[in-house]
Write a protein that holds these residues in place. Structure first.
Motif, short mmCIF file in Angstrom:
data_model
loop_
_atom_site.label_atom_id
_atom_site.label_comp_id
_atom_site.label_asym_id
_atom_site.label_seq_id
_atom_site.Cartn_x
_atom_site.Cartn_y
_atom_site.Cartn_z
N ARG A 84 0.80 -1.23 0.00
CA ARG A 84 0.00 0.00 0.00
C ARG A 84 0.83 1.27 0.00
NH1 ARG A 84 -4.66 -0.80 -2.21
NH2 ARG A 84 -5.18 -2.96 -1.80
N PHE A 85 1.73 1.40 0.95
CA PHE A 85 2.37 2.67 1.25
C PHE A 85 3.16 3.23 0.06
CE2 PHE A 85 5.26 5.64 3.33
CZ PHE A 85 4.48 6.19 4.34
N PHE A 86 3.73 2.38 -0.77
CA PHE A 86 4.60 2.81 -1.86
C PHE A 86 3.99 2.59 -3.24
CE2 PHE A 86 7.07 1.18 1.71
CZ PHE A 86 7.85 2.28 2.04
N ARG A 87 2.83 1.94 -3.31
CA ARG A 87 2.34 1.47 -4.60
C ARG A 87 1.84 2.61 -5.49
NH1 ARG A 87 -3.23 -0.58 -5.13
NH2 ARG A 87 -3.33 1.51 -6.01
N SER A 88 2.26 2.57 -6.74
CA SER A 88 1.84 3.56 -7.73
C SER A 88 0.36 3.40 -8.06
CB SER A 88 2.66 3.40 -9.01
OG SER A 88 4.03 3.50 -8.77
N ASP A 89 -0.21 4.47 -8.63
CA ASP A 89 -1.58 4.39 -9.12
C ASP A 89 -1.69 3.31 -10.19
OD1 ASP A 89 -2.38 6.45 -7.50
OD2 ASP A 89 -2.32 7.97 -9.07
N LEU A 90 -2.82 2.62 -10.20
CA LEU A 90 -3.08 1.62 -11.23
C LEU A 90 -3.81 2.27 -12.40
CD1 LEU A 90 -4.28 -1.34 -8.98
CD2 LEU A 90 -1.95 -0.77 -9.72
N ASP A 91 -3.60 1.74 -13.60
CA ASP A 91 -4.26 2.25 -14.80
C ASP A 91 -5.68 1.72 -14.87
OD1 ASP A 91 -1.90 3.47 -15.39
OD2 ASP A 91 -1.43 2.25 -17.16
N ARG A 92 -6.61 2.62 -15.13
CA ARG A 92 -8.01 2.24 -15.25
C ARG A 92 -8.40 2.06 -16.71
NH1 ARG A 92 -11.59 2.84 -11.01
NH2 ARG A 92 -10.66 3.53 -9.06
N MET A 93 -9.30 1.12 -16.95
CA MET A 93 -9.82 0.95 -18.30
C MET A 93 -10.74 2.11 -18.65
SD MET A 93 -12.48 -2.22 -17.67
CE MET A 93 -11.14 -3.25 -17.08
N ASN B 234 -9.78 -8.02 -12.92
CA ASN B 234 -9.21 -6.69 -13.08
C ASN B 234 -9.37 -5.84 -11.83
OD1 ASN B 234 -10.39 -7.25 -16.22
ND2 ASN B 234 -8.25 -6.63 -16.00
N TYR B 235 -9.51 -6.50 -10.68
CA TYR B 235 -9.41 -5.78 -9.42
C TYR B 235 -7.93 -5.62 -9.09
CZ TYR B 235 -14.36 -7.00 -9.02
OH TYR B 235 -15.70 -7.13 -9.25
N GLU B 236 -7.64 -5.10 -7.91
CA GLU B 236 -6.24 -4.96 -7.53
C GLU B 236 -5.57 -6.33 -7.45
OE1 GLU B 236 -5.50 -1.28 -4.70
OE2 GLU B 236 -7.00 -2.65 -3.86
N SER B 237 -4.38 -6.42 -8.02
CA SER B 237 -3.56 -7.62 -7.94
C SER B 237 -2.20 -7.28 -8.54
CB SER B 237 -4.19 -8.79 -8.71
OG SER B 237 -4.11 -8.56 -10.11
N TRP B 238 -1.26 -8.19 -8.40
CA TRP B 238 0.06 -7.97 -9.02
C TRP B 238 -0.03 -8.00 -10.54
CZ3 TRP B 238 5.11 -7.40 -6.84
CH2 TRP B 238 5.12 -7.30 -5.44
N GLU B 239 -1.07 -8.61 -11.08
CA GLU B 239 -1.24 -8.63 -12.54
C GLU B 239 -1.36 -7.22 -13.10
OE1 GLU B 239 -4.52 -9.96 -15.94
OE2 GLU B 239 -5.07 -9.77 -13.83
N ALA B 240 -1.87 -6.27 -12.30
CA ALA B 240 -2.04 -4.90 -12.79
C ALA B 240 -0.71 -4.23 -13.08
CB ALA B 240 -2.83 -4.08 -11.77
N LEU B 241 0.36 -4.70 -12.46
CA LEU B 241 1.72 -4.20 -12.74
C LEU B 241 2.61 -5.40 -13.06
CD1 LEU B 241 2.04 -1.47 -9.95
CD2 LEU B 241 1.61 -1.12 -12.39
N PRO B 242 2.47 -5.95 -14.27
CA PRO B 242 3.13 -7.22 -14.60
C PRO B 242 4.65 -7.18 -14.53
CG PRO B 242 2.15 -6.21 -16.55
CD PRO B 242 1.63 -5.46 -15.37
N MET B 243 5.26 -6.02 -14.80
CA MET B 243 6.71 -5.94 -14.70
C MET B 243 7.17 -6.08 -13.25
SD MET B 243 7.53 -2.91 -17.46
CE MET B 243 9.30 -3.07 -17.32
#
Length: 394
Positions: A210-219, A275-284
């Motif tokens: 949480r504390f460091f995580r970047s914004d996720l891209d929305r469809m 497509n909820y929050e998960s590590w898949e949202a930032l695959p790199m």
């Protein structure tokens, strides 16, 4: 990028705003990089220093400790526990006699009823209610605990590093749960501890997603909203889940000797099915995690996650992990189920999930057989019954 005016900050400090205030998109904490400009959260420091002197912050009931040389043979965990709902699951978990319990996120729903005040009053009140919960009090006299957070006990739904009040949220968390001096000395709440000796060493790594995580891209918006979440994977190399300091720390932790590692992520790691929050949202970032796990000092490994108000057992053999089969047990929720297993399983088909998608109230167990070098992942229901189980050799 949004910066706040002094007027907006004054309104926030006075509790006069009714919507979340956002800091720099990169969410950098000045302790990470002294060259980061002073954004909203830094300007609130003086307010929080005064607030902490004026009010009594809630503190959790006393917890028994687990000796560093204690051998773990059963570990329990759970997530998604609303402070105002039934707390009956604590007795069910205690009845399994775990050596350690991991509370891995959404440990309360302190964002419920939040009006945007910088003091995070609703979160503080949620902690206060937990402090006065007899079931939790009794549980903590019997079972040692380690804790990390997810969004609802961090401060706002799906919030990450852009949450302007995250430093105050961290203060509330660390004060309530009695975080170690090591955790209190740095931004974020990530932690690692080892237990056992003589070939029976368990390392428990609690990540802070949480504390460091970047914004996720929305469809892009469509009139028909997708049923399985609003986010799309981003290959933006500047985005992060853990932040630079936590990544370096994790690499160091994985280099330490251990026989079995328990890696806790509040959000799911392996699945690509939603497509909820998960590590898949930032695959790199997930590929980086897999690569780091592949390079760890030799040990067994199981990943634990929550968040979804449902759970199951997952497995995958990602290329980035060097061909190793990775295992993940998701358990959610303790007292806040939304649907039925039949409906959830049909709604979210997933080749990486080896079981039904259990939606009814549940908690997770990891049983360790040191002689056989196996661990058994299982999920228990609200009456202690086994819902799913899988034994893995390492």
């Amino acid at each position: 990028m949004r910066r706040l005016s002094l007027l907006a900050l004054s309104a926030a400090a006075a509790g006069l705003v009714s919507a979340p205030l956002l800091a720099d998109d990169h969410g950098k904490h000045r302790h990470d990089d002294g060259h980061v400009p002073m954004y909203a959260e830094d300007l609130l420091d003086a307010y929080y220093a005064k607030l902490e002197k004026r009010i009594d912050l809630p503190v959790a009931p006393a917890n028994v400790s687990l000796a560093p040389d204690a051998t773990i043979t059963r570990l329990a965990f759970g997530s998604c526990n609303h402070q105002s709902r039934s707390q009956h699951m604590w007795a069910q978990i205690a009845a399994t006699n775990p050596d350690l319990f991991l509370f891995i996120g959404d440990n309360n729903y302190g964002d419920s009823g939040w009006n945007g005040d910088a003091a995070l009053t609703s979160l503080r009140m949620a902690y206060q209610q937990q402090a006065e919960t007899p079931e939790l009090t009794d549980f903590r006299t019997k079972v040692p605990m380690m804790i990390t957070w997810d969004d609802h006990d961090y401060g706002a739904n799906d919030a990450g590093a852009n949450f302007a009040f995250r430093k105050w949220s961290e203060t509330l968390f660390e004060t309530f749960w009695g975080s170690s001096k090591e955790v209190q000395s740095r931004p974020g709440i990530y932690e690692s501890r080892t237990f056992g000796e003589d070939g029976k060493v368990t390392q428990v790594i609690m990540l802070d997603t949480r504390f460091f995580r970047s914004d996720l891209d929305r469809m892009e918006y469509t009139p028909e909203r997708p049923p399985l979440g609003p986010y799309v994977p981003s290959r933006d190399a500047s985005k992060t889940v853990l932040g630079e300091a936590q990544w370096k720390w994790l690499e160091q932790e994985l280099a330490k000797p251990a026989d079995l590692r328990i890696l806790v992520s509040s959000i799911q790691v392996i699945t690509d099915a939603h497509n909820y929050e998960s590590w898949e949202a930032l695959p790199m970032q997930r590929e980086k995690l897999y690569g780091m796990l592949a390079g760890r000092e030799d040990s067994g490994l199981v990943m634990l996650s929550g968040d979804r108000h449902a759970g199951g057992i997952y497995a995958d053999t990602p290329e980035a992990a060097g061909g190793e089969k990775l295992w993940e047990l998701t358990s959610s929720s303790l007292n806040y189920s939304f649907s039925s297993t039949e409906r959830n399983t049909a709604r979210e088909p997933d080749p990486k999930r080896l079981t039904d998608f259990i939606s009814e109230e549940n908690f997770g167990l990891v049983d360790i057989d040191w002689a056989a070098k196996t661990f058994t992942m299982s999920m228990r229901g609200s009456e202690g019954e086994v819902r799913v189980s899988e034994t893995v050799s390492w």
